[in-house]
Design a protein around this motif. Sequence first.
Motif, PDB file in Angstrom:
ATOM      1  N   VAL A  53     -13.073  20.697   4.062  1.00  0.00           N
ATOM      2  CA  VAL A  53     -12.387  19.549   4.755  1.00  0.00           C
ATOM      3  C   VAL A  53     -11.390  19.545   5.615  1.00  0.00           C
ATOM      4  O   VAL A  53     -10.202  20.568   4.850  1.00  0.00           O
ATOM      5  CB  VAL A  53     -12.201  18.354   3.823  1.00  0.00           C
ATOM      6  N   VAL A 103      -8.232  18.095   7.212  1.00  0.00           N
ATOM      7  CA  VAL A 103      -7.661  16.675   7.244  1.00  0.00           C
ATOM      8  C   VAL A 103      -6.389  16.795   8.150  1.00  0.00           C
ATOM      9  O   VAL A 103      -5.528  17.693   7.755  1.00  0.00           O
ATOM     10  CB  VAL A 103      -7.106  16.359   5.774  1.00  0.00           C
ATOM     11  N   SER A 104      -6.363  16.076   9.098  1.00  0.00           N
ATOM     12  CA  SER A 104      -5.077  15.943  10.035  1.00  0.00           C
ATOM     13  C   SER A 104      -4.503  14.416  10.090  1.00  0.00           C
ATOM     14  O   SER A 104      -5.208  13.422   9.816  1.00  0.00           O
ATOM     15  CB  SER A 104      -5.725  16.296  11.384  1.00  0.00           C
ATOM     16  N   TYR A 105      -3.227  14.318  10.290  1.00  0.00           N
ATOM     17  CA  TYR A 105      -2.753  13.095  10.137  1.00  0.00           C
ATOM     18  C   TYR A 105      -1.669  13.046  11.241  1.00  0.00           C
ATOM     19  O   TYR A 105      -0.938  13.807  11.802  1.00  0.00           O
ATOM     20  CB  TYR A 105      -2.040  12.747   8.834  1.00  0.00           C
ATOM     21  N   LEU A 162      -1.331  15.652  -0.035  1.00  0.00           N
ATOM     22  CA  LEU A 162      -2.257  16.969   0.335  1.00  0.00           C
ATOM     23  C   LEU A 162      -2.083  18.004   0.008  1.00  0.00           C
ATOM     24  O   LEU A 162      -2.937  19.171  -0.285  1.00  0.00           O
ATOM     25  CB  LEU A 162      -2.144  16.765   2.125  1.00  0.00           C
ATOM     26  N   TYR A 166      -9.070  10.770  -0.701  1.00  0.00           N
ATOM     27  CA  TYR A 166      -9.386   9.497   0.231  1.00  0.00           C
ATOM     28  C   TYR A 166      -8.554   8.265  -0.288  1.00  0.00           C
ATOM     29  O   TYR A 166      -7.734   7.559   0.353  1.00  0.00           O
ATOM     30  CB  TYR A 166     -10.806   9.397   0.321  1.00  0.00           C
ATOM     31  N   VAL A 226      -5.149   8.915   9.899  1.00  0.00           N
ATOM     32  CA  VAL A 226      -5.700   9.887   9.124  1.00  0.00           C
ATOM     33  C   VAL A 226      -7.172  10.536   9.437  1.00  0.00           C
ATOM     34  O   VAL A 226      -7.929   9.477   9.373  1.00  0.00           O
ATOM     35  CB  VAL A 226      -5.537   9.937   7.628  1.00  0.00           C
ATOM     36  N   ARG A 227      -7.374  11.818   9.482  1.00  0.00           N
ATOM     37  CA  ARG A 227      -8.812  12.410   9.822  1.00  0.00           C
ATOM     38  C   ARG A 227      -9.326  13.305   8.837  1.00  0.00           C
ATOM     39  O   ARG A 227      -8.530  14.257   8.684  1.00  0.00           O
ATOM     40  CB  ARG A 227      -9.096  12.678  11.397  1.00  0.00           C
ATOM     41  N   PHE A 228     -10.517  13.142   8.516  1.00  0.00           N
ATOM     42  CA  PHE A 228     -11.227  14.097   7.616  1.00  0.00           C
ATOM     43  C   PHE A 228     -12.331  14.672   8.330  1.00  0.00           C
ATOM     44  O   PHE A 228     -13.370  14.056   8.767  1.00  0.00           O
ATOM     45  CB  PHE A 228     -11.712  13.320   6.260  1.00  0.00           C
TER      46      PHE A 228
END
Length: 92
Positions: free
Chosen positions: A3, A5-7, A22, A47, A61-63
């Motif tokens: 995964v 993850v960006s934010y 994170l 999540y 926030v993107r997964f």
Amino acid sequence: MFVVVSYDIPQDKRRRKVMKTLEGFGTRVQYSVFECRLKPQDLNKLYARLKALIEEKEDDVRFYLLCEQCVPRIGTLGRATVTPTMTYAIVG
């Protein structure tokens, strides 16, 4: 599963809390991007923890979930490397 993850969080205090959360789940690969290798139940925990920290109307926030067969096809340039498989423990 792998995964990314960006934010994008404008408020410093919330951004630090997200970053610290994170760090317990994966490897920071860029300023606001983490690579995580998680079991489905740990993805659910991550999540939920992040959802509790962010402001839905301000934060992003993107997964990005990748299957294990896709991971070897990740391309990088420069000094970038893909986070290797590792064991981890969720604390707290």
